[in-house]
Design an enzyme around this catalytic site. Structure first.
Site, PDB file in Angstrom:
ATOM      1  N   GLY D 151       0.835  -1.190   0.000  1.00  0.00           N
ATOM      2  CA  GLY D 151       0.000   0.000   0.000  1.00  0.00           C
ATOM      3  C   GLY D 151       0.873   1.243   0.000  1.00  0.00           C
ATOM      4  N   CYS D 152       0.273   2.373  -0.338  1.00  0.00           N
ATOM      5  CA  CYS D 152       1.041   3.610  -0.420  1.00  0.00           C
ATOM      6  C   CYS D 152       1.513   4.058   0.968  1.00  0.00           C
ATOM      7  CB  CYS D 152       0.222   4.702  -1.097  1.00  0.00           C
ATOM      8  SG  CYS D 152      -1.455   4.893  -0.469  1.00  0.00           S
ATOM      9  N   TYR D 153       0.616   4.014   1.965  1.00  0.00           N
ATOM     10  CA  TYR D 153       1.029   4.386   3.329  1.00  0.00           C
ATOM     11  C   TYR D 153       2.116   3.442   3.856  1.00  0.00           C
ATOM     12  CZ  TYR D 153      -2.913   7.672   4.064  1.00  0.00           C
ATOM     13  OH  TYR D 153      -3.779   8.723   4.015  1.00  0.00           O
ATOM     14  N   PRO D 154       1.917   2.124   3.776  1.00  0.00           N
ATOM     15  CA  PRO D 154       2.954   1.229   4.300  1.00  0.00           C
ATOM     16  C   PRO D 154       4.325   1.448   3.670  1.00  0.00           C
ATOM     17  CG  PRO D 154       0.905   0.024   4.015  1.00  0.00           C
ATOM     18  CD  PRO D 154       0.683   1.391   3.415  1.00  0.00           C
ATOM     19  N   THR D 155       4.363   1.748   2.354  1.00  0.00           N
ATOM     20  CA  THR D 155       5.670   1.974   1.731  1.00  0.00           C
ATOM     21  C   THR D 155       6.445   3.053   2.495  1.00  0.00           C
ATOM     22  OG1 THR D 155       4.875   1.294  -0.449  1.00  0.00           O
ATOM     23  CG2 THR D 155       6.834   2.709  -0.398  1.00  0.00           C
TER      24      THR D 155
END
Lengths: 348, 348, 348, 348
Positions: D151-155
């Site tokens: 996901g974008c946040y986890p990256t």
């Protein structure tokens, strides 16, 4: 003094919410009914959390008989075509109606039907209605049973042009109106046109040659001119919340100066408390009218091309809708025209 | 193949930074020198952290002899008046010069002095310079020793009008250009006009009747027309970063249609890889050209007022400055015109 | 009733302008003097065109004797260090002073000198001053001769934490405050940090580990706790005009629920008309407080990590500065605490 | 060299469009198929006018057999739950699959079912999938038949924390992640949350304690730690188009300095071309990564509270989705990891 008892029909949209914001602080008004089909049963503060602590009032289903019985005036903040039957019903029952929709703005029902692609079911009522731009029709508004509030674009465009048209200083065939509107003008319903990533850091013209406010502008300018006027109107959507800036240009019939133009406009608007004419060299900005009922106008004359430049700015939700409605209400009920509207724009 | 050796004079501004961004990915270019008076001694990535990992190169003081000795072309991204002596010096030493400033755009030094309030010290060099709008002057650019890049506004305004002027379908006395620019067009130096809280959620016209790009637009339209043209130009600042949208209107000499207009424009621009004509009913938006070298044009005809509406959009830093410079460089050095510029806008 | 006569010292900044906006509509206030070193001689409407038609008053040079003679209270909207001598002067002459600057916020002059890198010239006056956060110090404010208004960040951070600290439900070593501020918080002076193209469509943390509001937050939380508290505070700049959202997290000493937390906070703030606690599952947004004096607080408990999340929103220019000043003034002069402040945020 | 033949399944969304933008410029890729249920029959440039002149390719209905037969790799840009059967089908037919959805990110199907409220129909395939964060799993990605893109946040969150977790310098119980995302992260479908007037000049936390990216962050941090880690994750929506800034804080187990932290992180990421560690005192901004595949990280140590502050910035559509996909593809097909991604962010 007895307060004016007010109903807002369709209180859940941007215009309805602004109306509540304005009237909650109006010294001579009592909010008597807030209706909403979609949110009936909820509190107005559920829809507008900004109003918590200021007002506490349920949204209810519209009951025109109850409204007519208990209120002095009803504001209709419903989509066009929906306002027609409600206005007819309420006017018949004898209360004043101020309508935000386009249903009674155009004097010719055929023009309405052509631009709005819908039949007009109350043509007789059009005759009784008054175009609610107080700067042009103050006395008629005072006596009107039904006020048809102008569109947001026409308010700015007409105010920017009326003196020049009235005094016949421009060529009526060469009027160009370029308007730039904040996104709240598109209303509260999400669409891909108003989806943040599609308009933030962006800019676009839309409804080129076909915007429905066009015949309304022509009608009022023609009325001021005393002959037919057709102006080119091109709206744009800009990444701002509130406000419309209209840059209007026209070929002039003779030489002039910015100072002369400012004088002319000041004369024309000498009794209009909400029109502010800028000093020569100064031009309006959205932020100076944000949240207020003012329409600012700045004027220039371009010697190279012999053209007039008249730039107006207003807040589309306030002077372009809810504030103008309050202004009309003040006039109708013989209150001071600025009552409840005596505040400046929010800058920054 | 031998690479084109490039110097960027004044690499620390928005245009200089965009130039580095573009040239760092250009297959036929070697960046040979980046100069900056203010940041000499620092790395280009100190000024543009976005470029870390892409390029690693010091900013140095300008030494025109060294530049002339080691480079094939110099791009001048310095303020107007400062470009004059540098351009003269470099041209004399025999290298090609592409100048972003206004110093060589106006063919008549008196017009320059009137609008820029500064003496022109290199009038002879004006004659050798070419106005670097490839869509109008491709062949002259190819042979030019000195290219005067157009201003950002003129690029969009001229491209929106050139075919209509060329084919004589509009009244040259009734041309109105309303342009809306993102704030990067004001450059990198902070001012109260560009302070975030003064322009965010806001909108304003500025330099009304007096913007310095006006004579440049007139000059090029007159050249296309073969007779004198004076257009009314009104620029606006909008809360966006990059991009200029120009809504151009003009009275037409005869009836037409959006489809006819699109055909006409497509014909005129048939060899211009960076002009994209929209289908009738479709209009340009800033986001479709953000970061790219394209200029999009959408066309309409308003039957009611017999007027042409031509709307252009471009990225002021790219097609309006650095991208156009690369395009000119490609032409000068016989590279494919799209080399290093073959990418679309960043949406959203 | 006799009106409170007010002077605003430094009326030309954002806070001064907001003060004029608020007081122009305050029923119990008479604006007696507006001073400005930079704009003395101009009208307040030259600096704030939004106020045209609302107020018409010259900006004058500060004359403390005249102010003391003719006013009941002076608001100091001048930079830190400049407030010290003016406050001392005015307090000595016997009028009430409400100071926006940081000069009297910190009880320990050494802490002031360490964080502000400037000598404190009025340490004796610190003892007489009251930290003007009415929700914590209402009774002291009532009697204060000198009110030191809190910083905008501390107002939101302290209000979000005070109940949790008071009732000892969190670990005082694990308090993390992340605040996001609109750009008006940086004031009116342009800088490259606040230049539109450098912050629009952008986001950044700044003053990481070193923001001057840090000791102020610690001081007040420690005072509530009755022992030393050090919170980690990280401010961010976001592309909005007004408003601060603070997301505060802390490890809890025992299990709880959002509903319990809301109850606890409602109890603590039962006499605070400008703190609005959100229902569980609802969180504050800047737009709900834009232009208003409210501080909204939303609460959650994260079972997975046993942490409290307390989110507050306020308008940095209003509740974070000018509105809070009016609130303090109302308390000092025994006016209703909400007088002149009874309006909701401007949405959209 | 033979080009990698690529299919994009669901090419009409923001991620799909970015993928086309990136791959149109990739030297070793041939775009073989673009599918879209909604827009089949249209050209990709009808959906993304920014791509006109760059690419000209129809959108077609998905035919997995045809894709498997003609392509080397398929990128799935479809909503979660829809990716499961398509991935299974394509993997069975022997081509590589890179999936943007959440369907194969979580190693435990029960965790998936709990957070996504949907049955997992391909649990066996989870085992064959690799979490596509090359900085943590480069070698597994190289051999993977199915890559589950983060996901974008986890990256951003994981990259900001991995070194600190790996080297055990922080207390795993006191990790707080505050992320602020541009609105494009919400995808292309309009909603009232993303309606311009509801988020412009505004800011809000959302999905507090309940965002679906939470278990993904925990899973990867736990894997790096070698024991269970639970971090508090609070996402916010900010008025920007692209980008995520994550401000991560954690209590440190011993004293350190910003310089030490930067060294530690540089060591950990020495083979990661897309992670850029900032110099001490410098912090990431969205604009430095806008449109690029970089993740910038800035580090601080707060002596007062003994806490680490690690701030990361990335473009959610590029490094947070499409760019990361290209990076994984480069690794899978033994291309240079930076191929087609060697450009900096677009500033301004």
């Amino acid at each position: 003094m007895k307060k004016v008892r007010v109903a807002i029909v369709g209180a859940n949209g941007y215009t309805g919410g602004e109306m509540v914001r304005l009237l909650a602080g109006h010294p001579s008004v009592e909010l008597a009914a807030l209706t909403s089909r979609q949110f009936a049963g909820k509190n107005i503060t559920d829809v507008f959390p900004a109003l918590r602590g200021i007002i506490d009032m349920p949204l209810i289903e519209l009951d025109t008989s109850a409204v007519a019985r208990t209120c002095d005036v009803a504001f209709l903040a419903v989509p066009h075509t929906q306002a027609m039957p409600i206005a007819a019903d309420l006017v018949k029952q004898g209360i004043r109606v101020v309508d935000y929709s386009a249903d009674f703005r155009l004097k010719d029902p055929e023009v309405y039907e052509k631009w709005y692609k819908a039949p007009h079911t109350e043509p007789a009522l059009i005759k009784k209605s008054v175009y609610g731009l107080p700067e042009l029709h103050r006395e008629e508004v005072r006596r009107a049973q039904l006020v048809a509030l102008p569109g947001c674009y026409p308010t700015g465009a007409i105010l920017a042009l009326a003196p020049a048209v009235k005094y016949g200083i421009i060529d009526f065939n060469e009027i160009v109106i370029n308007s730039m509107s904040g996104v709240s003008g598109a209303g509260q319903t999400p669409s891909s046109q108003t989806h943040f990533p599609e308009i933030a850091d962006n800019l676009r013209a839309y409804a080129v040659t076909s915007h429905r406010h066009t015949p309304e502008i022509d009608q009022e300018l023609s009325s001021v001119a005393g002959k037919e006027v057709h102006a080119l109107f091109t709206p744009h959507l800009v990444p701002a919340n509130r406000g419309i800036l209209s840059t209007v240009t026209a070929s002039m019939t003779s030489e002039t100066s910015a100072a002369n133009l400012a004088d002319l406009y000041r004369t024309y608007y000498k009794d209009a408390p909400f029109v502010r004419i800028c000093e020569p060299g100064v031009y309006p900005e959205l932020r100076f009218v944000r949240g207020s009922n003012y329409c600012d106008i700045g004027l220039a004359y371009d010697r190279r091309t012999r053209k007039l430049i008249s730039i107006s700015a207003l807040d589309n939700i306030c002077k372009g809708a809810a504030g103008q409605a309050v202004q009309c209400m003040n006039i109708i009920f013989d209150l001071p025209e600025q009552s409840g509207l005596r505040f400046g724009g929010l800058t920054p």
